[in-house]
Scaffold this motif. Structure first.
Motif, mmCIF file in Angstrom:
data_model
loop_
_atom_site.group_PDB
_atom_site.id
_atom_site.type_symbol
_atom_site.label_atom_id
_atom_site.label_comp_id
_atom_site.label_asym_id
_atom_site.label_seq_id
_atom_site.Cartn_x
_atom_site.Cartn_y
_atom_site.Cartn_z
ATOM 1 N N TRP A 335 0.305 -1.069 0.099
ATOM 2 C CA TRP A 335 -0.012 0.005 -0.155
ATOM 3 C C TRP A 335 0.879 1.234 -0.035
ATOM 4 O O TRP A 335 1.988 0.765 -0.064
ATOM 5 C CB TRP A 335 -1.222 -0.470 1.052
ATOM 6 N N GLY A 336 0.161 2.145 -0.328
ATOM 7 C CA GLY A 336 1.060 3.203 -0.181
ATOM 8 C C GLY A 336 -0.040 5.034 -0.528
ATOM 9 O O GLY A 336 -1.182 4.553 -0.889
ATOM 10 N N GLU A 337 0.306 5.725 0.343
ATOM 11 C CA GLU A 337 -0.001 7.080 0.032
ATOM 12 C C GLU A 337 0.415 8.002 -1.068
ATOM 13 O O GLU A 337 1.575 8.241 -1.446
ATOM 14 C CB GLU A 337 0.282 7.952 1.444
ATOM 15 N N VAL A 338 -0.281 7.814 -1.998
ATOM 16 C CA VAL A 338 -0.656 8.751 -3.357
ATOM 17 C C VAL A 338 0.047 10.349 -3.784
ATOM 18 O O VAL A 338 -1.421 10.872 -3.146
ATOM 19 C CB VAL A 338 -0.748 8.298 -4.424
ATOM 20 N N TYR A 339 0.405 10.995 -3.744
ATOM 21 C CA TYR A 339 0.637 12.414 -3.698
ATOM 22 C C TYR A 339 1.350 12.963 -5.156
ATOM 23 O O TYR A 339 1.778 12.447 -5.684
ATOM 24 C CB TYR A 339 2.075 12.869 -3.280
ATOM 25 N N LEU A 340 0.064 13.842 -5.686
ATOM 26 C CA LEU A 340 0.554 14.167 -6.570
ATOM 27 C C LEU A 340 1.002 15.871 -6.852
ATOM 28 O O LEU A 340 -0.094 16.532 -6.749
ATOM 29 C CB LEU A 340 -0.561 13.550 -7.717
ATOM 30 N N ASP A 341 2.377 15.916 -6.541
ATOM 31 C CA ASP A 341 2.627 17.736 -7.083
ATOM 32 C C ASP A 341 2.807 17.744 -5.942
ATOM 33 O O ASP A 341 2.320 18.886 -5.897
ATOM 34 C CB ASP A 341 1.143 18.809 -8.230
#
Length: 392
Positions: A335-341
């Motif tokens: 699993w992972g926390e997704v960050y965009l910009d």
């Protein structure tokens, strides 16, 4: 942590259990455990490592909070919020029971030399958790007495559920945050909302009516439970007054209905009216024949043409003119926390896709246990790319 070894302390223990975990297939168990671990990691990420001890129980976990007792409550609320926010179409569904207790435990070393806890505190937390329904948080009397005195906000969150007896014939007074079935009701509402958006015509009307009915029934149930809880906390004098007033109101209503339905004057009026009435033949109106009106088709007004501007056959949509948004598919393990910009987009799984503006973006995937994965992506309008990453 070393300084606390082999000591008996009083702390808050948060016990969690995945419902019917052992009945799932191996694939289902892996899916449930990965989502469970992701939600739990998010719930305790702000708690210092030195202030918590995590025990993996296989189908759940037990966390001892050695610092503030409020941390256990905040973690439980975070897990429940994550469960409510999870997609209802996820299979298999993740249902979790939760219990919190404040009691004595002894810090020891396990067979691997790692910190562990034993004692009555964790045993009672497990018993309290066993009384909970799926999606419900129950706390013991000791934890309620402690945390409810920290603020009025905390005190108003709990509802007394009475005394429960465990398999060792030991009674436990428990308090609930919310009521049994709240998670199920919320899931049902989300499912019906999604069904309304996907349906049309008469089926849409039926689904909307069903959704409003369930919402109304849920509110009525909440009011009923609130009244029962207030009645349980009332004194004997208040209960007697309430029962007396309720009895007087019911007797008054019954008397009024009886008098209205057994009025002698109404009976005499009905008998006299029935004897005087005679059958009357309905009158038939005779008049001229209706005049038929012939309708003529009216030609539509001529379309106005603007000089100097070419009229298109149809209006083009934004997607046709720009090519549509770019799609970024996600396959993250475990699993992972997704960050965009630099902005968080969610946790994957369950997040599987992102719609982004065409161009250059910086994608980051974070996991509390592994280094951050970072990638600069270049996406085009209407094109889907796939990002795969496994934390090792």
């Amino acid at each position: 942590m070393e300084q606390r070894g082999n000591k008996t302390i009083v702390c808050a223990i948060f016990f969690l259990d995945i419902v019917e975990y052992s009945k799932k297939s191996v694939t289902g168990q892996i899916s449930l455990k990965e989502r469970f671990n992701a939600f739990l990691s998010i719930a305790i990420r702000d708690v210092p490592v030195a202030d918590r001890i995590i025990l993996d129980t296989g189908d759940g976990a037990a966390i001892s909070f050695l610092g503030d007792i409020e941390d256990a409550l905040q973690a439980a609320l975070s897990v429940r919020s994550s469960l409510l926010g999870e997609g209802v179409r996820m299979e298999p569904p993740l249902l979790v029971r939760m219990g919190i207790n404040l009691g004595p435990v002894r810090l020891v070393k396990d067979i691997n030399g790692l910190p562990n806890i034993v004692g009555d505190g964790i045993n009672v937390a497990q018993r309290v958790m066993g009384f909970a329904d799926p999606g419900q948080i129950l706390v013991s009397r000791s934890y309620f007495d402690a945390v409810s005195r920290l603020s009025h906000e905390y005190a108003g969150m709990f509802h007394y559920q009475g005394a429960r007896t465990d398999k060792h014939v030991r009674e436990h007074e428990v308090y609930a945050i919310g009521y049994p079935g709240d998670l199920t009701s919320t899931h049902r509402g989300v499912v019906l909302k999604a069904e309304v958006e996907d349906s049309t015509g008469m089926h849409r009307i039926i689904v909307q009516a069903k959704r409003h009915w369930f919402a109304f029934a849920h509110q009525v149930a909440n009011m009923e439970r609130y009244a029962v809880a207030r009645f349980a906390k009332a004194t004997w004098a208040q209960r007697a007054t309430f029962i007396a007033v309720t009895g007087i109101v019911l007797v008054g209503l019954g008397t009024g209905i009886y008098r209205l339905s057994h009025s002698p004057e109404d009976k005499q009026d009905v008998v006299s009216a029935a004897s005087k009435t005679e059958p009357v033949m309905p009158a038939v109106a005779v008049g001229p024949k209706p005049v038929e009106v012939k309708s003529e088709k009216v030609a539509p007004p001529p379309e106005k043409k603007i000089q100097g501007i070419k009229q298109s056959a149809r209006t083009r949509t934004l997607e046709e003119t720009t090519g549509g948004p770019a799609i970024v598919g996600l396959s993250i393990l475990p699993w992972g926390e997704v960050y965009l910009d630099g902005k968080i987009q969610g946790v994957s799984p369950p997040l599987l896709e992102l719609q982004v503006v065409p161009g250059k973006h910086t994608l980051e995937i974070r996991n509390t246990t592994f280094p951050v994965y970072k990638e600069v992506i270049q996406v085009k309008a209407g094109v889907k790319i796939k990002i795969r990453h496994r934390f090792k």
